[in-house]
Motif scaffolding. Structure first.
Motif, PDB file in Angstrom:
ATOM      1  N   GLY A 249       0.824  -1.324  -0.087  1.00 10.23           N
ATOM      2  CA  GLY A 249      -0.077   0.022  -0.010  1.00 10.23           C
ATOM      3  C   GLY A 249       0.797   1.205   0.009  1.00 10.23           C
ATOM      4  O   GLY A 249       0.544   2.279  -0.802  1.00 10.23           O
ATOM      5  N   TRP A 250       1.899   1.237   0.758  1.00  9.93           N
ATOM      6  CA  TRP A 250       2.708   2.410   0.847  1.00  9.93           C
ATOM      7  C   TRP A 250       3.485   2.645  -0.460  1.00  9.93           C
ATOM      8  O   TRP A 250       3.682   3.813  -1.055  1.00  9.93           O
ATOM      9  CB  TRP A 250       4.036   1.988   1.966  1.00  9.93           C
ATOM     10  N   MET A 251       3.981   1.544  -1.222  1.00 11.64           N
ATOM     11  CA  MET A 251       4.555   1.534  -2.527  1.00 11.64           C
ATOM     12  C   MET A 251       3.642   2.016  -3.722  1.00 11.64           C
ATOM     13  O   MET A 251       3.900   3.182  -4.327  1.00 11.64           O
ATOM     14  CB  MET A 251       4.958   0.352  -2.928  1.00 11.64           C
ATOM     15  N   GLU A 252       2.381   1.699  -3.659  1.00 10.06           N
ATOM     16  CA  GLU A 252       1.278   2.031  -4.588  1.00 10.06           C
ATOM     17  C   GLU A 252       0.869   3.463  -4.333  1.00 10.06           C
ATOM     18  O   GLU A 252       0.700   4.388  -5.242  1.00 10.06           O
ATOM     19  CB  GLU A 252       0.071   1.286  -4.342  1.00 10.06           C
ATOM     20  N   GLU A 253       0.938   4.019  -2.948  1.00 11.01           N
ATOM     21  CA  GLU A 253       0.517   5.285  -2.907  1.00 11.01           C
ATOM     22  C   GLU A 253       1.476   6.462  -3.181  1.00 11.01           C
ATOM     23  O   GLU A 253       1.277   7.497  -3.600  1.00 11.01           O
ATOM     24  CB  GLU A 253       0.271   5.441  -1.210  1.00 11.01           C
ATOM     25  N   ARG A 254       2.776   6.010  -3.162  1.00  8.52           N
ATOM     26  CA  ARG A 254       3.934   7.055  -3.462  1.00  8.52           C
ATOM     27  C   ARG A 254       4.485   6.677  -4.859  1.00  8.52           C
ATOM     28  O   ARG A 254       5.599   7.336  -5.253  1.00  8.52           O
ATOM     29  CB  ARG A 254       4.730   7.002  -2.430  1.00  8.52           C
ATOM     30  N   GLY A 255       3.937   5.772  -5.862  1.00 11.36           N
ATOM     31  CA  GLY A 255       4.526   5.428  -6.870  1.00 11.36           C
ATOM     32  C   GLY A 255       5.768   4.442  -7.032  1.00 11.36           C
ATOM     33  O   GLY A 255       6.519   4.377  -8.002  1.00 11.36           O
ATOM     34  N   VAL A 256       6.114   4.140  -5.716  1.00 15.49           N
ATOM     35  CA  VAL A 256       7.439   3.385  -5.819  1.00 15.49           C
ATOM     36  C   VAL A 256       7.142   2.057  -6.509  1.00 15.49           C
ATOM     37  O   VAL A 256       8.074   1.559  -7.236  1.00 15.49           O
ATOM     38  CB  VAL A 256       7.822   3.313  -4.304  1.00 15.49           C
ATOM     39  N   LEU A 257       5.872   1.332  -6.496  1.00 17.02           N
ATOM     40  CA  LEU A 257       5.871   0.050  -7.047  1.00 17.02           C
ATOM     41  C   LEU A 257       5.930   0.114  -8.554  1.00 17.02           C
ATOM     42  O   LEU A 257       6.536  -0.595  -8.937  1.00 17.02           O
ATOM     43  CB  LEU A 257       4.131  -0.435  -6.624  1.00 17.02           C
ATOM     44  N   ALA A 258       5.378   1.180  -9.079  1.00 17.10           N
ATOM     45  CA  ALA A 258       5.645   1.436 -10.604  1.00 17.10           C
ATOM     46  C   ALA A 258       6.913   1.539 -10.838  1.00 17.10           C
ATOM     47  O   ALA A 258       7.520   0.995 -11.927  1.00 17.10           O
ATOM     48  CB  ALA A 258       4.658   2.454 -10.974  1.00 17.10           C
ATOM     49  N   GLU A 259       7.893   2.301  -9.932  1.00 19.89           N
ATOM     50  CA  GLU A 259       8.909   2.692 -10.471  1.00 19.89           C
ATOM     51  C   GLU A 259       9.975   1.279 -10.172  1.00 19.89           C
ATOM     52  O   GLU A 259      10.955   1.099 -11.199  1.00 19.89           O
ATOM     53  CB  GLU A 259       9.610   3.531  -9.256  1.00 19.89           C
ATOM     54  N   ARG A 260       9.554   0.713  -9.341  1.00 24.01           N
ATOM     55  CA  ARG A 260      10.402  -0.689  -9.072  1.00 24.01           C
ATOM     56  C   ARG A 260      10.423  -1.583 -10.345  1.00 24.01           C
ATOM     57  O   ARG A 260      11.233  -2.089 -10.718  1.00 24.01           O
ATOM     58  CB  ARG A 260      10.023  -1.460  -7.788  1.00 24.01           C
ATOM     59  N   ARG A 261       9.222  -1.766 -10.750  1.00 26.74           N
ATOM     60  CA  ARG A 261       8.670  -2.530 -12.040  1.00 26.74           C
ATOM     61  C   ARG A 261       9.389  -2.167 -13.147  1.00 26.74           C
ATOM     62  O   ARG A 261       9.864  -2.742 -14.033  1.00 26.74           O
ATOM     63  CB  ARG A 261       7.244  -2.658 -12.135  1.00 26.74           C
ATOM     64  N   ARG A 262       9.512  -0.745 -13.468  1.00 24.28           N
ATOM     65  CA  ARG A 262      10.010  -0.167 -14.681  1.00 24.28           C
ATOM     66  C   ARG A 262      11.572  -0.359 -14.441  1.00 24.28           C
ATOM     67  O   ARG A 262      12.119  -0.604 -15.551  1.00 24.28           O
ATOM     68  CB  ARG A 262       9.736   1.515 -14.655  1.00 24.28           C
ATOM     69  N   ASP A 263      12.227  -0.387 -13.267  1.00 25.77           N
ATOM     70  CA  ASP A 263      13.588  -0.632 -13.048  1.00 25.77           C
ATOM     71  C   ASP A 263      13.923  -2.149 -13.346  1.00 25.77           C
ATOM     72  O   ASP A 263      14.768  -2.525 -13.908  1.00 25.77           O
ATOM     73  CB  ASP A 263      14.012  -0.201 -11.568  1.00 25.77           C
ATOM     74  N   ARG A 264      12.756  -2.968 -13.119  1.00 21.52           N
ATOM     75  CA  ARG A 264      13.030  -4.278 -13.038  1.00 21.52           C
ATOM     76  C   ARG A 264      13.216  -4.827 -14.641  1.00 21.52           C
ATOM     77  O   ARG A 264      13.988  -5.426 -15.245  1.00 21.52           O
ATOM     78  CB  ARG A 264      11.882  -5.189 -12.334  1.00 21.52           C
ATOM     79  N   ALA A 265      12.021  -4.075 -15.382  1.00 24.78           N
ATOM     80  CA  ALA A 265      12.018  -4.234 -16.897  1.00 24.78           C
ATOM     81  C   ALA A 265      13.239  -3.617 -17.419  1.00 24.78           C
ATOM     82  O   ALA A 265      13.817  -4.324 -18.622  1.00 24.78           O
ATOM     83  CB  ALA A 265      10.627  -3.509 -17.267  1.00 24.78           C
ATOM     84  N   ALA A 266      13.677  -2.547 -17.021  1.00 24.33           N
ATOM     85  CA  ALA A 266      14.996  -1.993 -17.900  1.00 24.33           C
ATOM     86  C   ALA A 266      16.017  -2.874 -17.495  1.00 24.33           C
ATOM     87  O   ALA A 266      16.793  -3.141 -18.614  1.00 24.33           O
ATOM     88  CB  ALA A 266      15.253  -0.564 -17.179  1.00 24.33           C
ATOM     89  N   ARG A 267      16.347  -3.426 -16.402  1.00 28.24           N
ATOM     90  CA  ARG A 267      17.406  -4.442 -16.238  1.00 28.24           C
ATOM     91  C   ARG A 267      17.274  -5.788 -17.064  1.00 28.24           C
ATOM     92  O   ARG A 267      18.343  -6.046 -17.631  1.00 28.24           O
ATOM     93  CB  ARG A 267      17.585  -4.874 -14.608  1.00 28.24           C
ATOM     94  N   GLU A 268      16.114  -6.369 -17.036  1.00 27.03           N
ATOM     95  CA  GLU A 268      15.890  -7.258 -17.731  1.00 27.03           C
ATOM     96  C   GLU A 268      16.034  -7.047 -19.310  1.00 27.03           C
ATOM     97  O   GLU A 268      16.677  -7.906 -20.090  1.00 27.03           O
ATOM     98  CB  GLU A 268      14.517  -7.980 -17.872  1.00 27.03           C
ATOM     99  N   VAL A 269      15.740  -5.910 -19.893  1.00 29.28           N
ATOM    100  CA  VAL A 269      15.851  -5.841 -21.406  1.00 29.28           C
ATOM    101  C   VAL A 269      17.301  -5.541 -21.754  1.00 29.28           C
ATOM    102  O   VAL A 269      18.046  -5.928 -22.751  1.00 29.28           O
ATOM    103  CB  VAL A 269      15.121  -4.238 -21.790  1.00 29.28           C
ATOM    104  N   GLU A 270      18.222  -4.661 -20.758  1.00 32.41           N
ATOM    105  CA  GLU A 270      19.319  -4.641 -20.794  1.00 32.41           C
ATOM    106  C   GLU A 270      20.398  -5.857 -20.738  1.00 32.41           C
ATOM    107  O   GLU A 270      21.148  -6.036 -21.682  1.00 32.41           O
ATOM    108  CB  GLU A 270      20.072  -3.650 -19.746  1.00 32.41           C
ATOM    109  N   ALA A 271      19.789  -6.755 -19.966  1.00 36.44           N
ATOM    110  CA  ALA A 271      20.654  -8.090 -19.755  1.00 36.44           C
ATOM    111  C   ALA A 271      20.330  -8.956 -21.109  1.00 36.44           C
ATOM    112  O   ALA A 271      21.328  -9.525 -21.605  1.00 36.44           O
ATOM    113  CB  ALA A 271      19.826  -8.708 -18.619  1.00 36.44           C
ATOM    114  N   ILE A 272      19.196  -8.752 -21.667  1.00 30.52           N
ATOM    115  CA  ILE A 272      18.912  -9.589 -22.810  1.00 30.52           C
ATOM    116  C   ILE A 272      19.671  -8.838 -24.143  1.00 30.52           C
ATOM    117  O   ILE A 272      20.518  -9.606 -25.116  1.00 30.52           O
ATOM    118  CB  ILE A 272      17.414  -9.665 -23.238  1.00 30.52           C
ATOM    119  N   ALA A 273      19.592  -7.400 -24.052  1.00 28.24           N
ATOM    120  CA  ALA A 273      20.253  -6.919 -25.214  1.00 28.24           C
ATOM    121  C   ALA A 273      22.148  -6.997 -25.184  1.00 28.24           C
ATOM    122  O   ALA A 273      22.639  -7.450 -26.070  1.00 28.24           O
ATOM    123  CB  ALA A 273      20.242  -5.511 -25.195  1.00 28.24           C
ATOM    124  N   VAL A 274      22.421  -7.156 -23.823  1.00 31.75           N
ATOM    125  CA  VAL A 274      23.924  -7.296 -23.651  1.00 31.75           C
ATOM    126  C   VAL A 274      24.301  -9.021 -24.125  1.00 31.75           C
ATOM    127  O   VAL A 274      25.231  -9.310 -24.922  1.00 31.75           O
ATOM    128  CB  VAL A 274      24.267  -7.122 -22.212  1.00 31.75           C
TER     129      VAL A 274
END
Length: 317
Positions: A249-274
């Protein structure tokens, strides 16, 4: 071989064999993997991913089983990825039967899968992010990722989970000392399991003190709670679930959850590209371009960074 669209449709209906087949395609880096991920993409993003980590012997599997029971009591579908050490002989998961979770084997609302690390550092299988996506698309509302026992540097679970739970237990030697260098920086919820043992209160106090020595927090920042449990008897598990829901709930309220998921997706895309780039560069072994660059470096006509820049430009151009 069954086509991907029918496999995905069956997985959406909660059919365990279809889910197992999709995860096997992920683990085996199947040629169909791109098609699988493209089909799953619109169906993901709904599951809450909880990471469970801690030193060997603290009761991770027992705690995971107790959490499954609590979430099922609340009517939620649960997926579990139990990441185990790899067998040196077969490459498979050494603890693949997950004996401590066997009580949930007949529950159609629970899907448990063991995955081997296959030598991957960080306590997670390389295929874990995509396996999480499979369980998400299959309708699991909560996905628990239980890692192999971690050491000071093996804290990769924090990059894969929405909420990371760190388990400790009294009487485990210098458990908190071993956790200082990394684990105390990644936990969103801390659990002192086996709290019926002597020293549980002291472990919780020391942990609380060490957390207080960390980075200063502003008003409204999340302060990781410390929950004492006896997972083998189910004691304190409801309090762990409550702490998890508060953090969500704290993460959703402050946008932290969406930010964590974007970071996670970015790392995965980067790993696949590398990985793709590394494979393309690997294909140049014996290629004249690489040999010519190496020859110039060996003669002192070109530095290694300049040669690498030329090689990358040649591969990506």
């Amino acid at each position: 071989m069954q086509d991907v669209s029918s496999l995905v449709a069956e997985a959406r209906e909660g059919r365990p064999r279809a889910v197992a087949r999709l995860i096997s395609l992920v683990e085996g880096a199947s040629p169909q993997l791109r098609e699988v991920m493209a089909a799953l993409a619109p169906l993901t993003g709904k599951a809450y991913v909880v990471g469970i980590t801690g030193s060997p012997g603290v009761g991770k599997s027992t705690s995971t089983s107790a959490l499954i029971t609590a979430y099922r009591r609340a009517g939620k579908r649960v997926g579990v990825l139990a990441v185990d050490p790899s067998s040196p002989f077969s490459g498979g998961a050494l603890l693949g039967d997950r004996v401590r979770m066997s009580e949930h084997a007949s529950d159609s609302g629970v899907y448990i899968r063991s995955m081997a690390t296959r030598g991957h550092l960080g306590g997670l299988a390389w295929a874990a992010p995509q396996a999480i996506r499979v369980l998400d698309a299959a309708g699991c509302e909560v996905i628990i990722v239980e890692t192999v026992g971690v050491g000071q540097s093996e804290v990769e679970i924090a990059s894969q989970a929405d909420t990371s739970v760190v388990l400790l237990a009294p009487g485990m030697g210098d458990g908190i000392q071993a956790a200082k260098a990394g684990i105390l920086e990644i936990g969103d919820v801390y659990v002192v399991n086996k709290a019926d043992r002597d020293g549980a209160d002291a472990t919780a106090r020391e942990l609380n003190h060490m957390l207080g020595l960390g980075a200063s927090r502003d008003a409204g920042d999340w302060r990781p709670p410390i929950v004492k449990t006896v997972a083998a008897r189910g004691e304190g598990i409801d309090e762990v679930v409550e702490a998890l829901e508060k953090h969500r709930g704290w993460m959703e309220e402050r946008g932290v959850l969406a930010e964590r998921r974007r970071d996670r997706a970015a790392r995965e895309v980067e790993a696949i590209a590398v990985t793709a780039l590394r494979e393309r560069i690997g294909d140049l072994r014996g290629d004249r371009r690489l040999e010519a660059l190496a020859d110039r470096v060996a003669r002192g006509e070109l530095d290694v960074y300049g040669a690498a820049d030329e090689l990358v430009a040649g591969v990506t151009g």
